[in-house]
Scaffold this motif. Structure first.
Motif, PDB file in Angstrom:
ATOM      1  N   LEU A   1       0.873  -1.238   0.035  1.00 46.79           N
ATOM      2  CA  LEU A   1       0.079  -0.014  -0.046  1.00 46.79           C
ATOM      3  C   LEU A   1       0.875   1.372  -0.002  1.00 46.79           C
ATOM      4  O   LEU A   1       0.405   2.198  -0.951  1.00 46.79           O
ATOM      5  CB  LEU A   1      -0.842   0.044   1.386  1.00 46.79           C
ATOM      6  CG  LEU A   1      -1.765   1.411   1.621  1.00 46.79           C
ATOM      7  CD1 LEU A   1      -2.704   1.450   0.206  1.00 46.79           C
ATOM      8  CD2 LEU A   1      -2.579   1.101   2.738  1.00 46.79           C
ATOM      9  N   GLY A   2       2.078   0.990   0.784  1.00 50.22           N
ATOM     10  CA  GLY A   2       2.783   2.328   0.697  1.00 50.22           C
ATOM     11  C   GLY A   2       3.675   2.530  -0.624  1.00 50.22           C
ATOM     12  O   GLY A   2       3.548   3.590  -1.058  1.00 50.22           O
ATOM     13  N   THR A   3       3.723   1.421  -1.380  1.00 46.83           N
ATOM     14  CA  THR A   3       4.490   2.027  -2.832  1.00 46.83           C
ATOM     15  C   THR A   3       3.385   2.451  -3.682  1.00 46.83           C
ATOM     16  O   THR A   3       3.663   3.307  -4.464  1.00 46.83           O
ATOM     17  CB  THR A   3       4.885   0.555  -3.386  1.00 46.83           C
ATOM     18  OG1 THR A   3       3.811  -0.309  -3.415  1.00 46.83           O
ATOM     19  CG2 THR A   3       5.921  -0.094  -2.388  1.00 46.83           C
TER      20      THR A   3
ATOM     21  N   ALA B   1       3.222  11.431   2.531  1.00 47.67           N
ATOM     22  CA  ALA B   1       3.075  11.311   3.967  1.00 47.67           C
ATOM     23  C   ALA B   1       2.259  10.189   4.231  1.00 47.67           C
ATOM     24  O   ALA B   1       2.542   9.330   5.405  1.00 47.67           O
ATOM     25  CB  ALA B   1       2.497  12.577   4.643  1.00 47.67           C
ATOM     26  N   ASP B   2       1.053   9.839   3.664  1.00 47.91           N
ATOM     27  CA  ASP B   2       0.143   8.515   3.861  1.00 47.91           C
ATOM     28  C   ASP B   2       1.112   7.285   3.561  1.00 47.91           C
ATOM     29  O   ASP B   2       1.139   6.277   4.174  1.00 47.91           O
ATOM     30  CB  ASP B   2      -1.048   8.550   2.730  1.00 47.91           C
ATOM     31  CG  ASP B   2      -1.769   9.622   3.149  1.00 47.91           C
ATOM     32  OD1 ASP B   2      -1.793  10.012   4.305  1.00 47.91           O
ATOM     33  OD2 ASP B   2      -2.463  10.067   2.270  1.00 47.91           O
ATOM     34  N   ALA B   3       2.244   7.539   2.505  1.00 50.21           N
ATOM     35  CA  ALA B   3       3.026   6.200   2.239  1.00 50.21           C
ATOM     36  C   ALA B   3       3.987   6.024   3.313  1.00 50.21           C
ATOM     37  O   ALA B   3       4.041   4.837   3.822  1.00 50.21           O
ATOM     38  CB  ALA B   3       3.971   6.706   0.987  1.00 50.21           C
ATOM     39  N   ALA B   4       4.571   7.133   3.933  1.00 43.71           N
ATOM     40  CA  ALA B   4       5.190   6.928   5.326  1.00 43.71           C
ATOM     41  C   ALA B   4       4.259   6.385   6.402  1.00 43.71           C
ATOM     42  O   ALA B   4       5.000   5.220   7.107  1.00 43.71           O
ATOM     43  CB  ALA B   4       5.852   8.271   5.800  1.00 43.71           C
ATOM     44  N   ALA B   5       3.120   6.641   6.281  1.00 41.55           N
ATOM     45  CA  ALA B   5       2.370   6.081   7.582  1.00 41.55           C
ATOM     46  C   ALA B   5       2.095   4.371   7.376  1.00 41.55           C
ATOM     47  O   ALA B   5       2.050   3.718   8.303  1.00 41.55           O
ATOM     48  CB  ALA B   5       0.862   6.923   7.677  1.00 41.55           C
ATOM     49  N   ALA B   6       1.957   4.371   5.945  1.00 40.45           N
ATOM     50  CA  ALA B   6       1.638   2.557   5.622  1.00 40.45           C
ATOM     51  C   ALA B   6       2.808   2.023   5.915  1.00 40.45           C
ATOM     52  O   ALA B   6       2.614   0.756   6.593  1.00 40.45           O
ATOM     53  CB  ALA B   6       1.337   2.911   4.380  1.00 40.45           C
ATOM     54  N   TRP B   7       4.140   2.550   5.643  1.00 42.66           N
ATOM     55  CA  TRP B   7       5.420   1.868   5.925  1.00 42.66           C
ATOM     56  C   TRP B   7       5.536   1.645   7.481  1.00 42.66           C
ATOM     57  O   TRP B   7       6.214   0.755   8.143  1.00 42.66           O
ATOM     58  CB  TRP B   7       6.411   2.394   5.049  1.00 42.66           C
ATOM     59  CG  TRP B   7       6.375   2.207   3.753  1.00 42.66           C
ATOM     60  CD1 TRP B   7       5.786   1.170   3.212  1.00 42.66           C
ATOM     61  CD2 TRP B   7       6.868   3.054   2.738  1.00 42.66           C
ATOM     62  NE1 TRP B   7       6.034   1.286   1.822  1.00 42.66           N
ATOM     63  CE2 TRP B   7       6.590   2.622   1.372  1.00 42.66           C
ATOM     64  CE3 TRP B   7       7.426   4.395   2.687  1.00 42.66           C
ATOM     65  CZ2 TRP B   7       6.883   3.178   0.370  1.00 42.66           C
ATOM     66  CZ3 TRP B   7       7.493   5.234   1.530  1.00 42.66           C
ATOM     67  CH2 TRP B   7       7.232   4.524   0.263  1.00 42.66           C
ATOM     68  N   ASP B   8       5.317   2.706   8.092  1.00 38.98           N
ATOM     69  CA  ASP B   8       5.236   2.643   9.587  1.00 38.98           C
ATOM     70  C   ASP B   8       4.410   1.454  10.167  1.00 38.98           C
ATOM     71  O   ASP B   8       4.832   0.907  10.933  1.00 38.98           O
ATOM     72  CB  ASP B   8       4.794   4.073  10.358  1.00 38.98           C
ATOM     73  CG  ASP B   8       5.559   4.205  11.672  1.00 38.98           C
ATOM     74  OD1 ASP B   8       6.579   3.741  11.898  1.00 38.98           O
ATOM     75  OD2 ASP B   8       4.666   4.678  12.608  1.00 38.98           O
TER      76      ASP B   8
END
Length: 316
Positions: free
Chosen positions: A53-55, A64-71
């Motif tokens: 999902l982050g990719t 910002a949303d990608a970073a949250a998904a990777w978190d």
């Protein structure tokens, strides 16, 4: 796809993830995000799903949303075999990590092993073994009774080293890469080890090499200390790094670059002498030369008492 390699355990979620992948490949990232979010609603603890999902979010410009998904991926699986934490830190422009997760490096090279040599040598013009041997010869190296190939991979460095060693050992984190190295029959012993966490065991080597390996470690204090403690007097150390301006830089490639001053300082603190750093092009990346350093250094030699005083002598 990453989600396929690391399935969720829920067939419905996996089917949605496969459909999301198709949408992403068609360029419809908004739809892929929506479908992938639906898959994760079914399996909220699926680390690979959050990574994927982050990719998609990154491709859609939603960093910002990608970073949250990777978190979320890291929280779901702290071992982080997909390197989600590294992706997160890169988009946030925050240098949080000083090394790559061992599980990520192992997963990366286990998957890469079947095509590693073709991709590295034929496509990326990799020259690490030749550069290191040339640098060692220029520094005065001729032969080693016992050599260690750190991060030996599939054995490219080992093939180059074998004629100059009585005994050659290797270690690597990836079992698949070690299997390729074993097939070359140039090593006396191969071990599956994480070179970022090595402990001194009393074994001494006359030569330690690390070809294109320290780029995955970041902070080099521990491994340089291990090398210093694992070399016989007068023994040789040779390695390559990607050259950067700051002491340690995590690049978008998810590899680390190191500055000259950082490397020289570590070697001096560890007691190495005769240090040489030669600028070189180690390989290409996305069609561009990768500026690198080919580094050689030597452990201090034997100190012998002379009748008319003391003189330092370096072991041959």
């Amino acid at each position: 796809m990453t989600a396929t390699l690391f399935p969720s355990g829920d067939p419905a979620a996996d089917r949605r993830a496969a459909f999301a992948e198709t949408l992403a490949q068609m360029g419809d990232h908004a739809a892929a995000i929506e479908v992938m979010e639906g898959a994760l609603a079914l399996t909220p603890g699926w680390a690979a799903g959050w990574f994927v999902l982050g990719t998609y979010l990154e491709a859609a410009g939603r960093t910002a949303d990608a970073a949250a998904a990777w978190d979320r991926a890291v929280h779901s699986d702290p071992a982080d075999p997909l390197g989600a934490g590294v992706k997160r830190d890169l988009v946030r422009k925050v240098p949080v990590v000083e090394s790559l997760p061992p599980a990520f490096v192992e997963t990366l090279f286990d998957q890469y092993a079947p095509r590693f040599e073709h991709a590295l040598v034929e496509k990326l013009s990799y020259r690490g073994p030749d550069l290191l041997l040339d640098a060692l010869r220029a520094a005065g190296f001729r032969h080693a009774a016992h050599a260690m190939d750190l991060g030996c991979g599939t054995g490219l460095m080992g093939v180059a080293l074998r004629p100059f060693c009585d005994r050659l050992d290797g270690m690597d984190l990836s079992r698949a890469m070690l299997a390729k190295a074993e097939a070359k029959r140039v090593y006396d012993q191969l071990d599956k080890r994480d070179i970022g966490t090595l402990e001194l065991d009393g074994a001494l080597h006359d030569l330690i090499v690390a070809a294109d390996v320290f780029i995955y470690l970041g902070a080099l204090e521990r491994v340089i200390g291990w090398c210093a403690g694992s070399l016989a007097p007068g023994g040789w150390l040779a390695f390559t790094v990607e050259e950067g301006q700051d002491p340690i830089t995590l690049r978008d490639s998810r590899r680390f670059a190191h500055s000259r001053d950082y490397v020289a300082g570590l070697l001096a603190e560890a007691g190495f002498v005769e240090t040489a750093m030669v600028p070189c092009v180690l390989r290409q990346d996305r069609g561009q030369d990768v500026a690198s350093l080919c580094v050689t250094a030597r452990a201090p030699g034997l100190r012998a008492a002379q009748s008319d005083g003391e003189a330092d002598t370096v072991a041959a």
